[in-house]
Design a protein around this motif. Structure first.
Motif, PDB file in Angstrom:
ATOM      1  N   LEU A 167      -9.473  -5.464  -4.597  1.00 56.81           N
ATOM      2  CA  LEU A 167      -9.374  -4.558  -5.750  1.00 56.81           C
ATOM      3  C   LEU A 167     -10.714  -4.458  -6.469  1.00 56.81           C
ATOM      4  N   LEU A 168     -11.371  -5.600  -6.583  1.00 53.00           N
ATOM      5  CA  LEU A 168     -12.678  -5.615  -7.233  1.00 53.00           C
ATOM      6  C   LEU A 168     -13.659  -4.731  -6.467  1.00 53.00           C
ATOM      7  N   PHE A 169     -13.688  -4.902  -5.156  1.00 46.54           N
ATOM      8  CA  PHE A 169     -14.590  -4.074  -4.343  1.00 46.54           C
ATOM      9  C   PHE A 169     -14.216  -2.596  -4.429  1.00 46.54           C
ATOM     10  N   ASP A 170     -12.935  -2.304  -4.428  1.00 43.81           N
ATOM     11  CA  ASP A 170     -12.512  -0.910  -4.555  1.00 43.81           C
ATOM     12  C   ASP A 170     -13.123  -0.292  -5.809  1.00 43.81           C
ATOM     13  N   ALA A 171     -12.993  -1.011  -6.913  1.00 44.29           N
ATOM     14  CA  ALA A 171     -13.507  -0.486  -8.181  1.00 44.29           C
ATOM     15  C   ALA A 171     -15.026  -0.355  -8.141  1.00 44.29           C
ATOM     16  N   LEU A 172     -15.694  -1.394  -7.668  1.00 37.42           N
ATOM     17  CA  LEU A 172     -17.162  -1.379  -7.650  1.00 37.42           C
ATOM     18  C   LEU A 172     -17.696  -0.337  -6.673  1.00 37.42           C
ATOM     19  N   ASN A 173     -17.082  -0.268  -5.503  1.00 35.37           N
ATOM     20  CA  ASN A 173     -17.537   0.713  -4.530  1.00 35.37           C
ATOM     21  C   ASN A 173     -17.284   2.131  -5.006  1.00 35.37           C
ATOM     22  N   GLY A 174     -16.173   2.285  -5.720  1.00 31.02           N
ATOM     23  CA  GLY A 174     -15.877   3.605  -6.284  1.00 31.02           C
ATOM     24  C   GLY A 174     -17.028   4.112  -7.133  1.00 31.02           C
ATOM     25  N   ILE A 175     -17.642   3.194  -7.863  1.00 31.17           N
ATOM     26  CA  ILE A 175     -18.757   3.572  -8.730  1.00 31.17           C
ATOM     27  C   ILE A 175     -19.838   4.317  -7.955  1.00 31.17           C
ATOM     28  N   SER A 176     -20.064   3.874  -6.720  1.00 31.60           N
ATOM     29  CA  SER A 176     -21.136   4.481  -5.923  1.00 31.60           C
ATOM     30  C   SER A 176     -20.913   5.965  -5.683  1.00 31.60           C
ATOM     31  N   ALA A 177     -19.670   6.394  -5.801  1.00 30.53           N
ATOM     32  CA  ALA A 177     -19.378   7.791  -5.509  1.00 30.53           C
ATOM     33  C   ALA A 177     -19.736   8.726  -6.659  1.00 30.53           C
ATOM     34  N   TRP A 178     -19.759   8.198  -7.872  1.00 31.41           N
ATOM     35  CA  TRP A 178     -19.951   9.112  -9.010  1.00 31.41           C
ATOM     36  C   TRP A 178     -21.140   8.754  -9.889  1.00 31.41           C
ATOM     37  N   TYR A 179     -21.541   7.475  -9.894  1.00 28.31           N
ATOM     38  CA  TYR A 179     -22.568   7.081 -10.855  1.00 28.31           C
ATOM     39  C   TYR A 179     -23.973   7.525 -10.445  1.00 28.31           C
TER      40      TYR A 179
ATOM     41  N   ASN B 173      -7.130   4.068  -6.160  1.00 28.23           N
ATOM     42  CA  ASN B 173      -7.334   4.937  -5.002  1.00 28.23           C
ATOM     43  C   ASN B 173      -7.829   4.147  -3.799  1.00 28.23           C
ATOM     44  N   GLY B 174      -8.607   3.127  -4.068  1.00 36.82           N
ATOM     45  CA  GLY B 174      -9.073   2.270  -2.985  1.00 36.82           C
ATOM     46  C   GLY B 174      -7.902   1.704  -2.201  1.00 36.82           C
ATOM     47  N   ILE B 175      -6.848   1.368  -2.912  1.00 36.87           N
ATOM     48  CA  ILE B 175      -5.660   0.807  -2.262  1.00 36.87           C
ATOM     49  C   ILE B 175      -5.173   1.710  -1.135  1.00 36.87           C
ATOM     50  N   SER B 176      -5.254   3.011  -1.365  1.00 32.98           N
ATOM     51  CA  SER B 176      -4.732   3.963  -0.373  1.00 32.98           C
ATOM     52  C   SER B 176      -5.450   3.842   0.965  1.00 32.98           C
ATOM     53  N   ALA B 177      -6.643   3.296   0.943  1.00 36.35           N
ATOM     54  CA  ALA B 177      -7.415   3.215   2.184  1.00 36.35           C
ATOM     55  C   ALA B 177      -6.972   2.063   3.079  1.00 36.35           C
ATOM     56  N   TRP B 178      -6.419   1.035   2.480  1.00 43.13           N
ATOM     57  CA  TRP B 178      -6.105  -0.135   3.308  1.00 43.13           C
ATOM     58  C   TRP B 178      -4.638  -0.553   3.279  1.00 43.13           C
ATOM     59  N   TYR B 179      -3.911  -0.201   2.233  1.00 41.58           N
ATOM     60  CA  TYR B 179      -2.552  -0.729   2.121  1.00 41.58           C
ATOM     61  C   TYR B 179      -1.571  -0.016   3.050  1.00 41.58           C
ATOM     62  N   ARG B 180      -0.839  -0.784   3.817  1.00 36.63           N
ATOM     63  CA  ARG B 180       0.236  -0.272   4.669  1.00 36.63           C
ATOM     64  C   ARG B 180       1.535  -0.854   4.167  1.00 36.63           C
ATOM     65  N   ASN B 181       2.530  -0.020   4.008  1.00 38.51           N
ATOM     66  CA  ASN B 181       3.823  -0.484   3.520  1.00 38.51           C
ATOM     67  C   ASN B 181       4.469  -1.492   4.457  1.00 38.51           C
ATOM     68  N   GLU B 182       4.214  -1.308   5.746  1.00 41.38           N
ATOM     69  CA  GLU B 182       4.892  -2.137   6.757  1.00 41.38           C
ATOM     70  C   GLU B 182       4.361  -3.573   6.789  1.00 41.38           C
ATOM     71  N   GLY B 183       3.141  -3.754   6.349  1.00 40.43           N
ATOM     72  CA  GLY B 183       2.440  -5.030   6.519  1.00 40.43           C
ATOM     73  C   GLY B 183       3.111  -6.228   5.873  1.00 40.43           C
ATOM     74  N   GLU B 184       2.428  -7.352   5.957  1.00 38.77           N
ATOM     75  CA  GLU B 184       2.997  -8.597   5.448  1.00 38.77           C
ATOM     76  C   GLU B 184       2.925  -8.659   3.915  1.00 38.77           C
ATOM     77  N   LEU B 185       1.937  -7.977   3.346  1.00 38.58           N
ATOM     78  CA  LEU B 185       1.781  -7.993   1.896  1.00 38.58           C
ATOM     79  C   LEU B 185       2.792  -7.048   1.249  1.00 38.58           C
ATOM     80  N   ASN B 186       3.702  -7.607   0.480  1.00 45.62           N
ATOM     81  CA  ASN B 186       4.724  -6.714  -0.077  1.00 45.62           C
ATOM     82  C   ASN B 186       4.265  -6.057  -1.367  1.00 45.62           C
ATOM     83  N   HIS B 187       4.974  -4.990  -1.666  1.00 46.26           N
ATOM     84  CA  HIS B 187       4.607  -4.093  -2.746  1.00 46.26           C
ATOM     85  C   HIS B 187       4.552  -4.796  -4.107  1.00 46.26           C
ATOM     86  N   GLU B 188       5.532  -5.653  -4.358  1.00 46.98           N
ATOM     87  CA  GLU B 188       5.600  -6.322  -5.661  1.00 46.98           C
ATOM     88  C   GLU B 188       4.378  -7.214  -5.898  1.00 46.98           C
ATOM     89  N   ASP B 189       3.978  -7.943  -4.856  1.00 46.87           N
ATOM     90  CA  ASP B 189       2.816  -8.819  -4.993  1.00 46.87           C
ATOM     91  C   ASP B 189       1.574  -8.006  -5.329  1.00 46.87           C
TER      92      ASP B 189
END
Lengths: 204, 204
Positions: A167-179, B173-189
């Motif tokens: 999550l941290l990387f997502d936020a930080l990397n996101g910065i590269s797109a707009w800053y 938005n970063g989450i959308s790039a890597w998160y898969r619903n099917e995976g071991e990491l559940n949504h609540e966590d």
DNA sequence: AGTTTAAGTTACTCATGGGTAACAATATAG
DNA sequence: CTATATTGTTACCCATGAGTAACTTAAACT
């Protein structure tokens, strides 16, 4: 001896010149890729930015994808260098993480790094894709370790270090797109807000 | 009367069928775009996924870019719908923001939304690019307003709502790039860790 | 029934752009 | 001052893939 120096000097100059040109090509390419995207930027475009013709590029670069790979190389070295610096100290995990964030926000405005962040994961060659993934995992792993250490030494809240690092990387990397460095928003304010969010959260 | 019903039924069926097929094409395309990227996915690929030939797609879609635009449409409606829900209550800003985050993480696993997030800003047509930017600004503005309201009502720390909203979106938005619903990491966590980071921060 | 509209196909055009071959100029070495 | 490696050029090839024209089949309305 005198002769030796005179002989070796031009040879070094040559290598250095070559490296300088490669760097410039990388910068030009990275900038173009960031402005128009990888696929909408032709090698002719890049060559034009450099005042050469397309085939000349192939003297410095294996093919189009190789540009991305070389950018990744630069990025990898800078980010790992930052991590080396940060983890060299014996400060607690939280302070190390903070230092990393501050340094990363600095790094992330560089065109070559931005280009790498945006285009990583777009490797067509499967070996290159694998290598890219591995190097990224390596960096993520190091940050995860910092977080883990922070949890252990009591400076960071108990948390899932894997998710938090991502999550941290997502936020930080996101910065590269707009800053943009040139813009009205200055660097200190940005870093300040990132740290506010990451260290203390938004809830009052 | 009986006749009228019999007459209108197939017509409705037709429109509905058409819509269903368009949806399916969008889903197939979005999935392919996410797996291989926009430029590495040909219209032939998409057509094949749908068991039709390329020209048939042009019966449902104006051109390749139109697929992205239609995905954006879907995304825009779902995100704004979520924001409508969230802002309809009279809860304080912090709670509204929290609700939005929970809802957004849910939304962000949908292929069409993921596709939109990844490819927004890649519009070639300049009008489409402008429209896309505006719609995105609109959404960001609404989140900014929630934050601002939270600061006002005392439920959110004083902060630069513009930057914070952007950072928040970067992470989500970063989450959308890597998160898969099917995976071991559940949504609540996942949601739990996002909220931990955003509401309370990492510092102990 | 027969006519029209929807849905889909085959077979093309055509621009773009990555990559190469063969040749030209320039700098370095001996 | 010539021989050789280094940089660069012009002129091409060729695969890919978006978009279209003309034709066929299937469904639906009167």
């Amino acid at each position: 001896m005198n002769k030796k120096i005179e002989l070796s000097k031009p040879a070094l100059n040559r290598k250095a010149k070559r490296q300088t040109k490669l760097d410039a090509i990388l910068r030009h390419a990275a900038k173009a890729f960031m402005e128009n995207g990888y696929y909408k930027t032709s090698l002719d475009d890049i060559a034009k930015l450099h005042n050469v013709t397309k085939p000349t590029l192939y003297y410095y670069v294996k093919n189009k994808e190789d540009i991305l790979i070389k950018c990744e190389d630069v990025a990898s070295k800078r980010i790992n260098g930052l991590l080396d610096e940060v983890t060299a100290t014996d400060e607690n995990g939280f302070l190390q993480l903070k230092k990393f964030i501050v340094g990363y926000v600095e790094i992330v405005t560089d065109d070559i790094i931005r280009c790498h962040i945006r285009h990583r994961g777009q490797r067509e060659n499967s070996d290159a894709r694998e290598a890219s993934l591995n190097m990224h995992r390596g960096i993520e792993h190091r940050v995860r370790e910092i977080i883990r250490q922070g949890v252990k030494d009591g400076s960071i809240k108990s948390c899932n270090s894997t998710i938090i690092a991502i999550l941290l990387f997502d936020a930080l990397n996101g910065i590269s797109a707009w800053y943009r460095n040139e813009g009205e928003l200055n660097h200190e304010d940005l870093v300040g807000q990132v740290l506010l969010l990451v260290t203390d959260g938004l809830r009052k």
